[in-house]
Design an enzyme around this catalytic site. Structure first.
Site, short mmCIF file in Angstrom:
data_model
loop_
_atom_site.label_atom_id
_atom_site.label_comp_id
_atom_site.label_asym_id
_atom_site.label_seq_id
_atom_site.Cartn_x
_atom_site.Cartn_y
_atom_site.Cartn_z
N ASP A 115 37.87 26.03 53.84
CA ASP A 115 38.65 27.07 53.14
C ASP A 115 39.73 27.54 54.11
O ASP A 115 39.70 27.20 55.31
CB ASP A 115 37.71 28.22 52.75
CG ASP A 115 38.40 29.31 51.92
OD1 ASP A 115 39.52 29.06 51.40
OD2 ASP A 115 37.82 30.41 51.78
N ARG A 149 35.23 25.03 37.59
CA ARG A 149 35.20 26.50 37.48
C ARG A 149 35.13 26.89 36.00
O ARG A 149 34.44 27.84 35.63
CB ARG A 149 36.46 27.11 38.12
CG ARG A 149 36.60 26.88 39.62
CD ARG A 149 35.59 27.71 40.39
NE ARG A 149 35.69 29.12 40.06
CZ ARG A 149 36.62 29.96 40.55
NH1 ARG A 149 37.51 29.53 41.42
NH2 ARG A 149 36.63 31.23 40.20
N ARG A 179 38.29 40.95 40.10
CA ARG A 179 38.62 40.42 41.43
C ARG A 179 39.18 41.58 42.24
O ARG A 179 40.16 42.22 41.83
CB ARG A 179 39.65 39.29 41.32
CG ARG A 179 40.24 38.90 42.67
CD ARG A 179 41.06 37.62 42.64
NE ARG A 179 40.20 36.46 42.55
CZ ARG A 179 40.57 35.24 42.92
NH1 ARG A 179 41.79 35.01 43.36
NH2 ARG A 179 39.74 34.23 42.82
N GLN A 239 32.71 30.58 42.38
CA GLN A 239 33.24 29.41 43.07
C GLN A 239 32.09 28.51 43.55
O GLN A 239 32.09 27.30 43.31
CB GLN A 239 34.08 29.86 44.28
CG GLN A 239 34.63 28.72 45.09
CD GLN A 239 35.77 27.99 44.40
OE1 GLN A 239 36.72 28.61 43.95
NE2 GLN A 239 35.67 26.67 44.30
N HIS A 271 32.27 35.11 46.70
CA HIS A 271 32.97 34.43 45.59
C HIS A 271 31.92 33.57 44.86
O HIS A 271 31.93 32.35 44.94
CB HIS A 271 34.10 33.58 46.16
CG HIS A 271 35.11 33.13 45.14
ND1 HIS A 271 35.08 33.52 43.82
CD2 HIS A 271 36.19 32.32 45.27
CE1 HIS A 271 36.10 32.97 43.18
NE2 HIS A 271 36.79 32.23 44.02
N CYS A 300 37.96 25.14 48.12
CA CYS A 300 38.02 25.97 46.91
C CYS A 300 39.46 26.10 46.39
O CYS A 300 39.65 26.39 45.22
CB CYS A 300 37.41 27.33 47.18
SG CYS A 300 38.14 28.17 48.60
N1 NVA Z 1 38.53 32.83 51.16
C1 NVA Z 1 39.63 32.72 50.23
C2 NVA Z 1 39.16 32.14 48.94
C3 NVA Z 1 40.23 31.97 47.89
C4 NVA Z 1 39.72 31.41 46.62
C5 NVA Z 1 40.24 34.09 50.00
O1 NVA Z 1 39.48 35.05 49.81
O2 NVA Z 1 41.46 34.21 50.04
N1 CP Z 2 39.54 29.12 44.14
C1 CP Z 2 40.07 30.22 43.58
O1 CP Z 2 39.39 31.21 43.31
O2 CP Z 2 41.40 30.14 43.35
P1 CP Z 2 42.36 31.34 42.88
O3 CP Z 2 42.42 32.32 44.03
O4 CP Z 2 43.67 30.70 42.58
O5 CP Z 2 41.74 31.98 41.68
#
Ligand code: NVA
Ligand code: CP
Length: 307
Positions: free
Chosen positions: A223, A291, A103, A133, A130, A263
Site C-alpha cells: 500500500d 470490492r 469514510r 478492502q 479499512h 488496494c
Molecule cells: N492506506 C491508504 C488506503 C487507501 C485505500 C490510505 O488510507 O490512504
Molecule cells: N482502495 C480504495 O479504498 O480506494 P479509494 O480510496 O479510491 O476508495
C-alpha cells in the site's frame, strides 16, 4: 437489532465465511446479468470526509444493483462534529436512511456514529481500519488460489496503516500465515496485534527484513507509504521504507505463482514498480472489482436478507 460493520472483528469467523460465500453468489449472478434486488425501496447514504474512487463507485453501484438508492455527502455538506455533533448527525440520518456508509479520519468518530445510529453503519475507511478492502482482498485471494487454508500473506511497506491493521484483524478470525515487513516505528496497532495474537488462530510475524517477509509467500501485498491525511510524511517514509518496495527482485523470493496485491491508489515507482503492477502476478484490478461484490454481500448480510 441492527448490526454495523466497522471492523472485521465485528463478524465471527463463521460470519466472515458466510459473507465470502454470498459474495461468490453475488458475483456469479452479476455475471449472468441477474442481480438480486433484496433492498428494493430502501435508501442509503454515503458520508465521505476523504477522497475516494473505488469505494464510492463500488458502494454506489452495488447499492443500486441491490435495488436501493443512494445519496452522497461530501465533507463540506456534513460538517459532522463541527456544524453539529456526531450524535445528532447519526440520529438525523437514521430518520431518512436505512443504511449509512462512512469514510472518515478518526475511528472513534465512526464508533460514536455507530453507537447512536438506529440503522446499520459500514466503515468505508478510517485512519485505523479499512475492513471492506481486506474482506474483498481475501475473496480475491480465494479466487486466485482456490483455497482459504495454509496461505502465506506478506504485507510489506507501511505496517502502521489501516490496511496492515485490517490484515491483522482478519488473522484473528481466519487462520493465515501473516508476515508484515516494515520498519521498527511503523508496526501495526498494539491492541489489534495483541488481540490477534491472543486468538491463537494465525501465525503472525513482524519483521524488518523484506526478504524474510516474502520468502515463499503466496501473496505479496503493499500500500502507499503515506496514507490520506499524512501525505506530508512521504519524504521521511520514503527514506525508511525504500527496502520494502515491491519490485521484480523482491518477487523472486516468493512462490513462483505469487499474487501481487495493492488496494490502490498506487504511487507507481514508490511502493511498487510499473513492471510488477503491470506484470503477470498482479491482481490489483481483480481486487478493485471484488470490492463491488464483497460490499454487496456485507450489506445483504447486515440486513439478513434472503435472495
Ligand atoms: N492506506 C491508504 C488506503 C487507501 C485505500 C490510505 O488510507 O490512504
Ligand atoms: N482502495 C480504495 O479504498 O480506494 P479509494 O480510496 O479510491 O476508495
Amino acid at each position: 437489532m441492527k448490526r454495523d460493520f466497522l471492523a472485521i472483528t465485528d463478524f465471527t469467523s463463521k460470519e466472515i465465511k458466510e459473507v465470502l460465500t454470498i459474495a461468490k453468489v453475488m458475483k456469479q449472478m452479476h455475471r449472468w446479468g441477474d442481480d438480486p434486488k433484496p433492498l428494493a425501496g430502501k435508501h442509503s447514504a454515503l458520508m465521505f470526509r476523504k477522497p475516494s474512487l473505488r469505494t464510492r463507485a463500488s458502494f454506489e453501484t452495488g447499492i443500486r444493483q441491490l435495488g436501493a438508492d443512494t445519496l452522497f455527502f461530501s465533507e463540506a455538506e456534513i460538517g459532522m462534529g463541527k456544524r453539529e455533533s456526531v450524535h445528532d448527525t447519526a440520529k438525523v440520518m437514521s430518520r431518512y436512511f436505512d443504511l449509512v456508509v462512512i469514510r472518515t479520519y478518526s475511528h472513534d468518530e465512526i464508533l460514536e456514529f455507530g453507537k447512536h445510529s438506529e440503522v446499520p453503519v459500514i466503515n468505508a475507511l478510517t485512519d485505523l481500519l479499512h475492513p471492506c478492502q481486506i474482506m474483498g482482498d481475501f475473496f480475491t485471494i480465494i479466487e486466485q488460489k482456490n483455497r482459504m487454508d495454509h496461505l502465506t500473506i506478506a504485507y510489506v511497506g507501511d505496517g502502521g496503516n489501516n490496511i496492515a491493521n485490517s490484515w491483522v484483524n482478519l488473522s484473528s478470525r481466519l487462520s493465515i500465515d501473516l508476515r508484515i515487513g516494515t520498519t521498527a516505528n511503523r508496526t501495526p496497532d498494539e491492541k489489534i496485534l495483541k488481540n490477534a495474537k491472543d486468538s491463537g488462530l494465525s501465525q503472525i510475524t513482524i519483521t524488518q527484513d523484506p526478504i524474510e517477509a516474502v520468502k515463499d509467500a503466496d501473496v505479496i501485498y503493499t500500500d502507499v507509504w503515506a496514507s490520506m491525511g499524512e501525505k506530508d510524511k512521504i519524504a521521511e517514509r520514503e527514506e525508511l521504507l525504500r527496502p520494502f518496495q515491491v519490485n521484480d527482485k523482491l518477487l523472486s523470493y516468493a512462490q513462483n505463482n505469487v499474487s501481487v496485491m495493492h488496494c490502490l491508489p498506487a504511487e507507481r515507482g514508490r511502493e511498487i514498480t510499473d513492471e510488477v503492477m503491470d506484470g503477470p502476478h498482479s491482481v490489483v484490478f481483480e481486487q478493485a472489482e471484488n470490492r463491488l461484490h464483497i460490499q454487496k454481500a456485507i450489506i445483504v448480510f447486515l440486513f439478513g436478507e434472503k435472495f
